[in-house]
Design an enzyme around this catalytic site. Structure first.
Site, short mmCIF file in Angstrom:
data_model
loop_
_atom_site.label_atom_id
_atom_site.label_comp_id
_atom_site.label_asym_id
_atom_site.label_seq_id
_atom_site.Cartn_x
_atom_site.Cartn_y
_atom_site.Cartn_z
N ALA A 15 0.86 -1.19 0.00
CA ALA A 15 0.00 0.00 0.00
C ALA A 15 0.89 1.23 0.00
O ALA A 15 1.63 1.47 0.96
CB ALA A 15 -0.91 0.00 1.23
N MET A 16 0.83 2.01 -1.06
CA MET A 16 1.65 3.21 -1.20
C MET A 16 0.76 4.44 -1.09
O MET A 16 -0.09 4.68 -1.94
CB MET A 16 2.41 3.20 -2.53
CG MET A 16 3.38 2.03 -2.66
SD MET A 16 4.41 2.12 -4.14
CE MET A 16 5.48 3.52 -3.74
N SER A 17 0.96 5.21 -0.03
CA SER A 17 0.13 6.38 0.22
C SER A 17 0.74 7.66 -0.32
O SER A 17 0.10 8.71 -0.29
CB SER A 17 -0.09 6.54 1.73
OG SER A 17 1.15 6.84 2.36
N GLY A 18 2.00 7.58 -0.77
CA GLY A 18 2.69 8.78 -1.20
C GLY A 18 3.47 9.44 -0.08
O GLY A 18 4.11 10.47 -0.28
N GLY A 19 3.44 8.84 1.10
CA GLY A 19 4.17 9.37 2.24
C GLY A 19 5.55 8.76 2.37
O GLY A 19 5.92 7.83 1.65
N ASP A 21 6.81 6.91 4.81
CA ASP A 21 6.89 5.56 5.38
C ASP A 21 6.68 4.48 4.32
O ASP A 21 7.47 3.54 4.22
CB ASP A 21 5.88 5.41 6.51
CG ASP A 21 6.09 6.42 7.62
OD1 ASP A 21 7.25 6.68 7.95
OD2 ASP A 21 5.10 6.96 8.13
N SER A 22 5.62 4.59 3.54
CA SER A 22 5.37 3.56 2.53
C SER A 22 6.40 3.65 1.40
O SER A 22 6.72 2.63 0.78
CB SER A 22 3.95 3.67 1.97
OG SER A 22 3.73 4.93 1.37
N CYS A 75 -10.70 1.35 9.09
CA CYS A 75 -10.16 1.33 7.73
C CYS A 75 -9.08 0.25 7.59
O CYS A 75 -9.03 -0.47 6.59
CB CYS A 75 -9.59 2.70 7.37
SG CYS A 75 -9.03 2.84 5.66
N CYS A 110 -9.28 11.57 7.09
CA CYS A 110 -9.04 11.88 5.68
C CYS A 110 -10.27 12.38 4.94
O CYS A 110 -10.15 13.08 3.94
CB CYS A 110 -8.43 10.67 4.97
SG CYS A 110 -9.53 9.26 4.84
#
Length: 373
Positions: free
Chosen positions: A7-11, A13-14, A122, A214
């Site tokens: 899961a890539m959130s754009g942050g 950490d990911s 979530c 969010c």
């Protein structure tokens, strides 16, 4: 090694999680979970001729109010850019229809006088729910995220960085799926993760952590609830009542309050008063001094255990809010209903809020948890 759906959130950490997985020799498939309309264009996947990695579809809801936090267009763009930089495939999951369940739960809990935790739900329903469906569809062995928690000998543990630990938010994951989880950043301090991102020149090293809900894009959460359910929220105004039964003011809707709240009550008492409980049946918001917030224990239901309930110890530590700390307690599971348990704290705990998660620890290990009644 193994194929991993990340899961890539754009942050940060990911993004660093992707690097760590590649470094470990895994085949990484990056996915961005699109919850709103704003990110739809940037999340569109070009036809690369590779049909072995399908995109899960969903029903567009035609709304633009689920578009902040970890699912904005700019976040999607960051995630896609990082994936391209690392030369890993990147796909978008259209989860707007699934996410409606989170929003409905959030609204319904506040209108029922409870304090919801949409981030935990979530993780339970979507990030470690639907994401596994996608992983199964592309023959991936593991699902990974950038959460600060650790897997130790197949058990879920607190993250190394105690200031960023997110194990509380992961208690609801199905027990049979823990063995298929990977949490690459959980064994690092947050400062080290930012250093790694900076050294890789990923462009996200200084990106702020997502804090807010969010889908509440502006204003107070109560404004969102009222806009979502205008008819129901018209029936929630009532009185401020002290624990002694004295009516001391009025409010326009109990959905604006939560147990333990002190600020923005809109009433002057001459000294600090807190929300002690919410009574949806009378629409009263009961307030009192700090000592009235203390509770010796709690009852929780909808339990999810990551161990066999028969093996649960009685001496545990229980955390009752995301930013809290586990507190020593004794726990007993209902013999006739393992989905229900009782907690008695060694010392009274403040602001035990119905609707929040009660997560049970034994040392650093997450045993499971449930939802406070």
């Amino acid at each position: 090694m193994a194929r991993v759906v990340l899961a890539m959130s754009g942050g940060v950490d990911s993004s660093v999680a992707a690097h760590l997985l590649l470094e470990a020799g895994h085949e990484v498939v990056g996915v961005f979970m699109r919850h709103g309309e704003e990110s739809s264009e940037v999340c569109k996947v070009e036809d690369t001729g590779n049909t072995s990695l399908p995109v899960l579809g969903g029903l567009a809801q035609g709304r633009a109010d689920h578009k902040q936090g970890c699912c904005t267009a700019s976040d999607a763009a960051d995630a896609r850019r990082v994936a391209a930089r690392m030369d890993i495939p990147f796909y978008a999951l259209d989860l707007q229809a699934d996410f409606r369940r989170i929003v409905d739960y959030f609204v319904d809990d506040y209108l029922s006088g409870r304090t919801p935790n949409p981030c935990v739900r979530c993780n339970q329903w979507i990030k470690f729910g639907r994401l596994f469906d996608y992983a199964d569809g592309v023959d991936a062995e593991f699902v990974a995220t950038g959460h600060y928690a650790q897997l130790v000998d197949g058990e879920l543990h607190r993250g190394l960085d105690s200031t960023k630990d997110q194990s509380y938010a992961l208690f609801g994951i199905r027990r049979d799926r823990v063995s298929r989880m990977l949490l690459p950043v959980g064994g690092f301090e947050k400062t080290r993760i930012r250093e790694i991102a900076s050294s890789l020149d990923l462009g996200v090293a200084g990106k702020k952590d997502s804090q807010e809900i969010c889908f509440v894009t502006q204003g107070h959460h109560s404004d969102f609830v009222r806009a979502r359910e205008p008819k129901r929220s018209q029936r929630t105004s009532g009185n401020f009542v002290t624990v002694d039964g004295e009516v001391v003011g009025t409010h326009r809707g109990y959905e604006a309050f939560t147990v333990g709240q002190r600020k923005k009550l809109g009433i002057a008492m001459g000294e600090p008063y807190f929300v002690i409980r919410i009574e949806p049946e009378t629409c009263n918001v009961v307030i009192g001094k700090k000592d009235a917030l203390a509770s010796q224990g709690l009852i929780a239901s909808e339990a999810n255990w990551l161990v066999d309930p028969a093996d649960l110890p009685t001496d545990v530590a229980v955390q009752i809010r995301y930013n809290g700390q586990p507190k020593p307690a004794r726990m007993s599971v209902d013999a006739g209903d393992p989905d229900r348990f009782e907690v008695v704290f060694d010392e009274p705990e403040l602001a035990v809020a119905p609707g929040q998660a009660a997560v049970v620890y034994h040392g650093n290990r997450v045993l499971g948890g449930g939802w406070i009644r």
